[in-house]
Design a protein around this motif. Sequence first.
Motif, PDB file in Angstrom:
ATOM      1  N   ALA A   7      -9.402 -18.855 -16.105  1.00  0.00           N
ATOM      2  CA  ALA A   7     -10.543 -19.741 -16.346  1.00  0.00           C
ATOM      3  C   ALA A   7     -11.852 -18.956 -16.251  1.00  0.00           C
ATOM      4  N   GLU A   8     -11.975 -18.122 -15.249  1.00  0.00           N
ATOM      5  CA  GLU A   8     -13.195 -17.330 -15.095  1.00  0.00           C
ATOM      6  C   GLU A   8     -13.407 -16.402 -16.282  1.00  0.00           C
ATOM      7  N   LEU A   9     -12.337 -15.812 -16.795  1.00  0.00           N
ATOM      8  CA  LEU A   9     -12.459 -14.936 -17.962  1.00  0.00           C
ATOM      9  C   LEU A   9     -12.973 -15.676 -19.192  1.00  0.00           C
ATOM     10  N   TRP A  38      -9.174 -22.362 -21.980  1.00  0.00           N
ATOM     11  CA  TRP A  38     -10.062 -22.243 -23.135  1.00  0.00           C
ATOM     12  C   TRP A  38      -9.973 -23.448 -24.060  1.00  0.00           C
ATOM     13  N   ASN A  39      -9.038 -24.375 -23.834  1.00  0.00           N
ATOM     14  CA  ASN A  39      -8.858 -25.560 -24.686  1.00  0.00           C
ATOM     15  C   ASN A  39      -9.118 -26.881 -23.978  1.00  0.00           C
ATOM     16  N   TYR A  40      -9.134 -26.903 -22.669  1.00  0.00           N
ATOM     17  CA  TYR A  40      -9.037 -28.180 -21.968  1.00  0.00           C
ATOM     18  C   TYR A  40     -10.205 -29.124 -22.259  1.00  0.00           C
ATOM     19  N   THR A  41     -11.404 -28.614 -22.555  1.00  0.00           N
ATOM     20  CA  THR A  41     -12.524 -29.520 -22.868  1.00  0.00           C
ATOM     21  C   THR A  41     -12.261 -30.264 -24.182  1.00  0.00           C
ATOM     22  N   THR A  42     -11.606 -29.604 -25.123  1.00  0.00           N
ATOM     23  CA  THR A  42     -11.236 -30.271 -26.380  1.00  0.00           C
ATOM     24  C   THR A  42     -10.197 -31.351 -26.112  1.00  0.00           C
ATOM     25  N   ALA A  43      -9.230 -31.054 -25.248  1.00  0.00           N
ATOM     26  CA  ALA A  43      -8.202 -32.039 -24.895  1.00  0.00           C
ATOM     27  C   ALA A  43      -8.831 -33.236 -24.194  1.00  0.00           C
TER      28      ALA A  43
END
Length: 83
Positions: A7-9, A38-43
Amino acid sequence: MSLIHTAELHQVEPFNDLVALLRHAAAVALDPPAWMPWNYTTALARLSADPAPHRTDPAPSARRAPTAPCHAPAQPRRGAGGC
C-alpha cells in the motif's frame, strides 16, 4: 512483501486499505484482484454506485450454532456411563 508495504509503495494509506478489506469482506471474497491496494478505491466507488446491498457478515442462518466439546456428548447414549 506485506500488504502494508505494498500500500505504501502505491501511495495508499495502509490503514484505510485494510479497513476497507474488513468492511467489505464478502465483496473481497468475490473479486480479490479488485481489492488490491492500487485498485481498492475503484472497488469502493463501484460498491457505492451499486444500489444492491452488500453483506459483509454471513446471514444469521449461515452461522454455526455452538457445539458441545467433543468429549462431552450432547445427549447420553443408552447404556453409556458418561465420559
